[in-house]
Scaffold this motif. Structure first.
Motif: not given
Length: 280
Positions: A111-113, A238-243
């Protein structure tokens, strides 16, 4: 030399692996072929770091938001080819970057968040299924633009707690006219809306901010992860700054839905670097 890029709506992480295996890293602006044309992307590339070493680049592995169809892949490839005339260019979707960096050669859900959101079901080699990702106007549940949009709506309609509203006014000198100008008249409204997530994360001990993020993650799970077969039996990464910066809330929302939240990282670039070192 090999150049690797992971590009989202807000930023691009670059890695260069030279002939001796030495790694250098850079960060530049992100871009998305759904929102920018080839000329704009080319200009962004020219303004980034690597014009100083472009002659030595033999291969470019670019993973980018919006690169899920042939038309957009060609647009980005042609922009890169103008900058790296002697290099072999590979353009892939950022979902494959998320899967390769977190799942490796194991099956799982990636997932990307980040500013936006996306997901895929991965069999250890290929993406075998993915959900629609219609962008910040119609989708991006759980992403920064989605959270920021709800935050701004609550501010406009005076539906956030008064103490949070006062902090927002003090921190941003925010008003209705300024919001509309940034969302409807200036470029990159998604980035603008996502920019408020720093404030939200900093105040996540407050029930309002916590619940705003928690509900956004539940919305993401409902539209994405829960639609995959046997999702409760699979590791979800998960990857991404929000995650990354809200991993505690993310794990709580996942646990409440019997979802196994596994790896949570800010950027896939380190995992991609290892992948391409092993698979040059």
């Amino acid at each position: 030399m090999i150049l690797i890029a992971d590009s989202g709506a807000s930023k691009t992480d670059w890695r260069v692996i030279d002939a001796k295996g030495q790694i250098s890293q850079y960060r530049g602006l992100g871009f998305n072929p759904y929102y920018q044309d080839q000329e704009d992307i080319t200009r962004s590339l020219q303004e980034d770091f690597f014009h100083q070493s472009e002659e030595g680049i033999k291969s470019v592995y670019y993973y980018g938001a919006g690169c899920s169809n042939i038309k957009n892949k060609i647009l980005v490839k042609e922009a890169l080819q103008k900058q790296f005339k002697k290099a072999v260019i590979f353009v892939e979707h950022d979902l494959l970057a998320a899967a390769r960096s977190t799942c490796g050669h194991e099956a799982g859900i990636a997932c990307i968040l980040g500013t936006g959101s996306n997901s895929c079901d991965y069999n250890g080699k290929d993406i075998i299924n993915s959900r629609p990702s219609p962008g910040f106007i119609l989708g991006d549940e759980g992403g920064g633009a989605y959270i920021g949009k709800q935050f701004l709506k609550d501010f406009i309609y005076e539906e956030m707690p008064a103490h949070i509203s006062e902090k927002v006014k003090e921190h941003y000198a925010l008003d209705y006219t300024q919001i509309l100008e940034n969302v409807y008249q200036k470029p990159f409204p998604g980035r603008y809306m996502a920019s408020f997530c720093r404030f939200i994360t900093q105040h996540k001990a407050d029930p309002y901010c916590y619940n705003l993020v928690y509900q956004a993650f539940k919305d993401f799970f409902a539209k994405h992860v829960q639609k995959y077969p046997n999702h409760t039996q699979k590791k979800v990464n998960f990857v991404g700054s929000i995650a990354h910066y809200n991993s505690d809330i993310l794990r709580k929302a996942a646990a409440d839905l019997d979802i196994h939240a596994n790896i949570i990282i800010e950027s896939p670039i380190a995992g991609l670097t290892l992948f391409h070192q092993a698979n040059p």
